[in-house]
Design a protein around this motif. Structure first.
Motif, short mmCIF file in Angstrom:
data_model
loop_
_atom_site.label_atom_id
_atom_site.label_comp_id
_atom_site.label_asym_id
_atom_site.label_seq_id
_atom_site.Cartn_x
_atom_site.Cartn_y
_atom_site.Cartn_z
N CYS A 59 0.82 -1.21 0.00
CA CYS A 59 0.00 0.00 0.00
C CYS A 59 0.85 1.26 0.00
O CYS A 59 1.95 1.27 0.51
CB CYS A 59 -0.87 0.02 1.24
N GLU A 60 0.29 2.31 -0.58
CA GLU A 60 0.97 3.60 -0.57
C GLU A 60 0.37 4.54 0.47
O GLU A 60 0.98 5.51 0.85
CB GLU A 60 0.89 4.24 -1.96
N GLY A 61 -0.86 4.28 0.91
CA GLY A 61 -1.53 5.14 1.88
C GLY A 61 -1.53 4.53 3.26
O GLY A 61 -0.81 3.59 3.55
N ARG A 77 0.71 6.52 6.87
CA ARG A 77 1.34 6.33 5.56
C ARG A 77 2.86 6.14 5.66
O ARG A 77 3.43 5.34 4.95
CB ARG A 77 1.02 7.54 4.69
N CYS A 102 -6.38 -1.21 2.65
CA CYS A 102 -5.58 -0.10 2.15
C CYS A 102 -5.97 0.18 0.71
O CYS A 102 -5.88 -0.72 -0.13
CB CYS A 102 -4.10 -0.43 2.24
N GLY A 103 -6.36 1.41 0.42
CA GLY A 103 -6.63 1.82 -0.95
C GLY A 103 -7.60 0.92 -1.69
O GLY A 103 -7.38 0.62 -2.85
N ARG A 105 -8.07 -2.18 -1.28
CA ARG A 105 -7.64 -3.57 -1.22
C ARG A 105 -7.77 -4.08 0.22
O ARG A 105 -7.46 -3.34 1.15
CB ARG A 105 -6.19 -3.71 -1.66
#
Length: 175
Positions: A59-61, A77, A102-103, A105
């Motif tokens: 995840c990026e967030g 994050r 996350c995002g 997902r």
């Protein structure tokens, strides 16, 4: 010509160290997005570390982690892990789902609550909540001390053998 013996020792040491890591201890723990749950088995009232493998395509967030056995935890994050305390009244021997989101997902890992009862009270009536709780019963971070000692012995032996062979070969070249 010292580069060859030094490279040999370095490769041999790296191989020995990688052989000492248990198969279940690999990062990611079977998670598609690099989420981790450590330890996978915990006593009621114990802590678990919730991890995010962001470098491995995760995840990026921020990540929200929820489970019926602990309060919802948010991993910011720029953080790679957070801790959660398992409820003291969690069912011994039960397996709970831990959901990472996350995002858009989601992924679910399993958390097992340690079962059985030692017969010893966990709460002494005279001294409630005083002192430090003992560790993992002779283990360090989930590893057996014997395994750590044997791994260290293997690494030391392989490095010593490589050093001995490289010194012996250097002496033959000089003669």
């Amino acid at each position: 010509m010292r580069a060859i013996p030094v490279a040999s020792v370095a490769l041999l040491g790296a191989a020995a160290l990688s052989a000492c890591v248990p198969a279940g201890a690999a990062p990611g723990g079977g998670s598609t997005f690099g989420f981790t749950l450590s330890p996978a088995t915990v006593a009621p009232g114990g802590e678990v570390t919730l991890g995010v493998g962001r470098a491995a395509g995760g995840c990026e967030g921020r990540v929200t982690v929820s489970s019926p056995v602990f309060d919802t935890v948010t991993i910011p994050r720029h953080e790679s892990s957070a801790t959660a305390r398992v409820d003291r009244d969690a069912g011994r021997g039960a397996v709970y789902e831990v959901t990472f989101a996350c995002g858009g997902r989601t992924e679910t890992l399993e958390l097992t609550v340690a079962g059985g009862h030692s017969g010893h009270p966990t709460h002494h009536p005279r001294h409630p909540d005083k002192g430090v709780h003992a560790g993992e019963g002779g283990s360090v971070a989930g590893f057996d001390v014997t395994e750590i000692g044997l791994g260290a012995l293997l690494v030391a032996g392989s490095v010593g053998a490589a050093y001995h062979l490289s010194r012996r070969r250097s002496g033959e070249d000089a003669a």
